[in-house]
Design a protein around this motif. Structure first.
Motif, short mmCIF file in Angstrom:
data_model
loop_
_atom_site.label_atom_id
_atom_site.label_comp_id
_atom_site.label_asym_id
_atom_site.label_seq_id
_atom_site.Cartn_x
_atom_site.Cartn_y
_atom_site.Cartn_z
N TYR A 146 0.83 -1.21 0.00
CA TYR A 146 0.00 0.00 0.00
C TYR A 146 0.86 1.26 0.00
CZ TYR A 146 0.83 2.08 4.57
OH TYR A 146 1.42 2.75 5.61
N LEU A 147 1.97 1.24 0.77
CA LEU A 147 2.76 2.46 0.93
C LEU A 147 3.73 2.65 -0.22
CD1 LEU A 147 3.38 4.92 2.70
CD2 LEU A 147 5.09 3.53 3.90
N ARG A 148 4.35 1.55 -0.60
CA ARG A 148 5.32 1.65 -1.69
C ARG A 148 4.67 2.23 -2.94
NH1 ARG A 148 8.04 -3.80 -2.63
NH2 ARG A 148 9.44 -2.55 -3.92
N LEU A 159 4.37 6.25 -2.61
CA LEU A 159 5.53 7.13 -2.47
C LEU A 159 6.39 7.12 -3.74
CD1 LEU A 159 6.66 6.36 1.21
CD2 LEU A 159 5.13 8.14 0.38
N PRO A 160 7.10 8.23 -3.98
CA PRO A 160 7.96 8.29 -5.17
C PRO A 160 9.08 7.26 -5.05
CG PRO A 160 8.32 10.21 -3.77
CD PRO A 160 7.17 9.47 -3.19
N SER A 161 9.65 6.89 -6.19
CA SER A 161 10.65 5.83 -6.17
C SER A 161 12.06 6.35 -5.91
CB SER A 161 10.61 5.04 -7.47
OG SER A 161 10.86 5.92 -8.54
N THR A 162 12.21 7.68 -5.91
CA THR A 162 13.53 8.23 -5.58
C THR A 162 13.37 9.38 -4.60
OG1 THR A 162 13.43 9.71 -7.49
CG2 THR A 162 14.61 7.63 -7.80
N TRP A 193 5.72 -7.94 8.68
CA TRP A 193 4.98 -6.92 7.95
C TRP A 193 3.72 -6.52 8.70
CZ3 TRP A 193 0.06 -6.74 5.78
CH2 TRP A 193 -0.18 -5.67 4.90
N GLU A 209 7.32 -1.16 5.02
CA GLU A 209 7.30 -0.62 3.66
C GLU A 209 8.08 0.68 3.53
OE1 GLU A 209 3.79 -0.91 1.38
OE2 GLU A 209 3.22 -2.84 2.23
N LEU A 210 8.04 1.53 4.57
CA LEU A 210 8.83 2.76 4.47
C LEU A 210 10.33 2.42 4.45
CD1 LEU A 210 8.48 5.84 4.25
CD2 LEU A 210 8.98 5.97 6.70
N VAL A 235 11.16 1.45 0.95
CA VAL A 235 11.19 2.63 0.08
C VAL A 235 12.49 3.40 0.29
CG1 VAL A 235 10.16 4.93 -0.26
CG2 VAL A 235 8.69 2.90 -0.10
N ASP A 258 15.60 1.74 -0.99
CA ASP A 258 15.71 1.90 -2.44
C ASP A 258 16.14 3.32 -2.81
OD1 ASP A 258 15.14 -0.72 -3.11
OD2 ASP A 258 13.28 -0.29 -4.19
N TRP A 259 15.63 4.31 -2.10
CA TRP A 259 16.03 5.70 -2.36
C TRP A 259 17.55 5.85 -2.22
CZ3 TRP A 259 12.45 9.83 0.44
CH2 TRP A 259 11.17 9.81 -0.14
N HIS A 311 19.43 4.23 -4.96
CA HIS A 311 19.45 5.07 -6.16
C HIS A 311 20.49 6.17 -6.02
CE1 HIS A 311 16.27 3.71 -8.84
NE2 HIS A 311 15.48 3.50 -7.79
#
Lengths: 509, 509
Positions: free
Chosen positions: A58-60, A63-66, B126, B134-135, B138, B141-142, B145
């Protein structure tokens, strides 16, 4: 939000060249805003569904990917916390949280945590921040006194360098792991070998899964990790007779008993292993005995519960997690050992860049040698503020109040003929279920209880969890969230009764 | 303070029976007071001696030996913090802290930490708090990147269940330990044995001591932990040729290469092991390659430093500690792996009381299976707030500003003929010393430098540390404390020059 382009150079950053990430007046202003945000959250916490109802990803997906290239205002972030984060949180602090073991908190611990963050003291050794090391020693002795632990577990017993004392670990898993490794290395040294294959570790089938995990991590052969069966007759406590039998058989096969993990308050049903006779068996075989009192240990600060620690003078180490029942927020697991020299033997490092006069003189404790990692936070501030702000009296009273509410809930269950209490209550957890009835298949009764749990949790008005012990599926109602009052327990029971009505009606019972 | 008597009963506690440890209005009031206390500390932090001058046991002798029975007012506690705790703190946040690697902080991270504490979300799986899991996915991954890591290290690469991704550990020690155990278990499974005695691990003699410790903990024979020598010629980086030779010899002796730990920015001198050729050697021997980029990795978010990660696509895991250089407070170590299934194989547990539908459907990440312990905090909030509040631009600018100040300091050192820079500067650490001179014994020069360090640190006006590399004693001047500005570096250099005057004069040079 800005897009990510990392190839800007200095010249494009003129707008950011006075970047001051810790301006004290900005700090003051924004931290005050955060205090209000949090106080508001606590004020309305009861209004949120306890167990979140969001779906995976749901959260991923929101939110933006970068990361943003340019700053975003704090108000936008506050908005996103309310709009995106809070809906996906299972509210552990809700007064209607009765699952697992509640993680208790308090204003004093919050203040202590703020202070710990503030100093950011990296107390890997004494010199890196003497106050951090020494306050931890003081507070660990305070708690040891509250638990009436023998002096052999305290710094104040005065055995400088290598004697007893306590240390704050992150979790029970780490407390068990570091003591297991200390025991392993001592045993291998005594045997004059590097061969761990003969070492055997013991616990009951009710011991937390983290013990099996720690054993695997420490290189104990999976086939040498004994999980000794317990039964409803002994309220799921480990039997000394059975332990002696299993250990004896191992010794006859040429194996070497290493470590016994006992529990005061198991995760499923708060069973208590009888320390005195079990440690007796272990002592006969020269094993390290650890007591995992993560949950139940806290109750032992009250005289009426202290008997659960009888025999503790015969064990080697004990751990207790104040983040469970001593109002302390995560993560805080107190570990006491009698022989810190064995921890240090297994865990010490001595790189040149950390060498210093106090450490070399052996006049100080260097906590990096009592734990897995090097860096460590000033966590004792949290406990220090809790103990001082509330005093032992209030903390005892808090434990007793939870137990009283659990006793009340137990009474509710017993008064309704559709239900039964499955295991006698010891602390503030009630294990209960919809009773079996004439001709019902056990699996059918299990499924009714499963349905009931789902029904209750899906309302968002209370959150319970379950377990299966001795083949019986049961519901766990753990009282202890800091904000829980009698009215919440009463309302939860009403909800459970409504759930039973719904489940039994649908099932046509 | 009250004396400790634990034997009171309920009836004596009438004054505490409305104990509400998380009343939201009390919370609001007291947390605001703490914000002001902390903002005031930050405002005057420069006035404290950086390195505390207290003696062992200073604090233990000032505090009572047992916890108070009755509550104490917050003002008393604030008083004690000022009077007893702060004098024993080594002020890691002082702008005059140049020791070890500074631990950087920021208002945004402080706010994130407050929020993490606030929710007290225990995200072991989870379902226990979907937002926490999930945060973290995210944010990891940020950061991946920002570092231009290959997609194989990111969740967004889409390999559900067992593919690449990141997790926040507490410290580098844990990041190395869990990957080492994953590698060990994979290798033992492939070999069809429980026998770890043949497994060999490799690193350079500059690798952090936590690697040797993790190896011991994982049961690797001490005689199989290779610490390969480095030299000043290669700026203390590990040589691929030498690695190949050492590994080849082990294989010829019937041993099995397991794990290679490389470093981007060693603790002593910020040496960088060349990833590409070293990973090439390791790949030939089917070893797990881990990169410890605890300090240096953060710089790689700037394009001009990214080349230090060239070859990262050939490694299995990488760790980086934002608490070092990404403004994040302790403790926060980011670990990325390509094959999370190997972590999960080594670290998973599945007790009944934690079973739930999302976990069983394999549609979610359960982070308890990526780490040692079970419980875990909502730490990604800290990084999320840092990245959003400042944006990548400001964080790059912060790295560059530290490097610029270190370059300035390096210039000062070079301009004074009594000093030399011992190892070429790569990031924001300058390794320097009082030079040797005609006929001076090396040990005499070492002792002069030791005296100089003591002289500087004892003033309380700056704090540096030391190391010994290649047999040479040197001083480490690490720029990077969040509050450090050019004027502090200039003042520190003046202080060091004064110290040199004093030391050289006394010694009659």
């Amino acid at each position: 939000m800005g897009s990510l382009d990392l190839n800007f150079t200095d010249s494009s950053l003129s707008q950011t060249d006075v970047f001051k990430p810790l301006d004290h007046e900005d700090f003051r202003k924004q931290a005050h805003q955060m205090v209000d945000f949090i106080a508001d959250y606590y004020a309305k916490i009861e209004s949120y569904p306890v167990l979140t109802q969001v779906q995976p990803n749901y959260l991923r997906s929101r939110l933006p990917s970068t990361a943003p290239y340019l700053p975003e205002p704090l108000q936008t972030i506050f908005h996103d916390i309310s709009a995106h984060v809070i809906p996906g949180i299972t509210h552990w602090l809700s007064p209607n949280f009765f699952a697992f073991f509640p993680a208790t908190v308090s204003t004093a611990a919050f203040l202590g945590e703020m202070l710990c963050t503030c100093f950011n003291a990296v107390g890997f050794n004494w010199l890196a921040s003497p106050a951090a090391t020494e306050l931890e020693m003081v507070v660990m002795d305070w708690l040891a006194h509250m638990l009436k632990l023998p002096a052999s577990f305290m710094f104040s017993s005065g055995t400088a360098g290598g004697g007893g004392g306590g240390v704050i670990q992150n979790t029970t898993g780490e407390a068990i792991f570091v003591t297991l490794v200390a025991a392993r290395d001592r045993k291998l040294e005594a045997l004059g070998t590097n061969d761990v294959k003969k070492l055997v570790v013991y616990s009951s089938d009710q011991t937390h899964s983290t013990f099996t995990k720690a054993s695997r991590l420490a290189g104990i052969c999976p086939s040498n990790v004994r999980s000794i069966p317990t039964s409803r007759d002994s309220e799921f406590a480990l039997s000394p007779e059975l332990l002696r039998k299993v250990v004896g058989a191992d010794v006859e096969s040429g194996l070497v008993p290493l470590y016994l993990c006992l529990t005061v308050g198991t995760t499923s049903t708060t069973a208590v292993d009888p320390l005195e006779p079990l440690a007796g068996v272990a002592n006969d075989y020269n094993m390290w005995v650890h007591v995992d009192a993560a949950y139940g240990g806290s109750a032992c600060i009250c005289p009426e519960f202290r008997h659960y620690l009888n025999g503790v003078e015969r064990v080697d180490s004990l751990s207790l997690s104040p983040h469970k029942w001593l109002l302390s927020y995560l993560d805080c697991c107190c570990l006491w050992v009698k022989r810190s020299d064995l921890l240090v033997n297994a865990l010490s490092t001595n790189p040149e860049y950390l060498r210093n006069q106090p450490s070399e003189s052996d006049s100080v404790v260097d906590y990096k040698d009592w734990q897995l990692g090097t860096g460590r936070r000033f966590k004792s501030l949290r406990l220090w503020l809790v103990l001082r702000s509330y005093g032992v009296a209030n903390i005892q009273s808090h434990i007793r109040s939870d137990v009283r509410m659990a006793r009340m809930f137990e009474g509710f269950v017993k008064s309704d003929l559709r239900f039964e209490v499955v295991v006698p209550r010891k602390f503030a957890l009630v294990c209960f279920r919809l009773k079996s009835f004439y001709r019902a298949e056990p699996s059918y009764v299990d499924s009714l209880n499963r349905k009931l749990l789902e029904w209750v949790n899906s309302t968002g008005r209370a959150y319970m969890s379950h377990t299966v012990v001795g083949g019986v599926y049961m519901l766990r109602f753990a009282v202890g969230a800091t904000l829980t009052e009698e009215r919440h327990v009463v309302a939860a029971w009403q909800l459970i009764k409504d759930g039973a009505d719904a489940v039994l009606k649908v099932k046509g019972v």
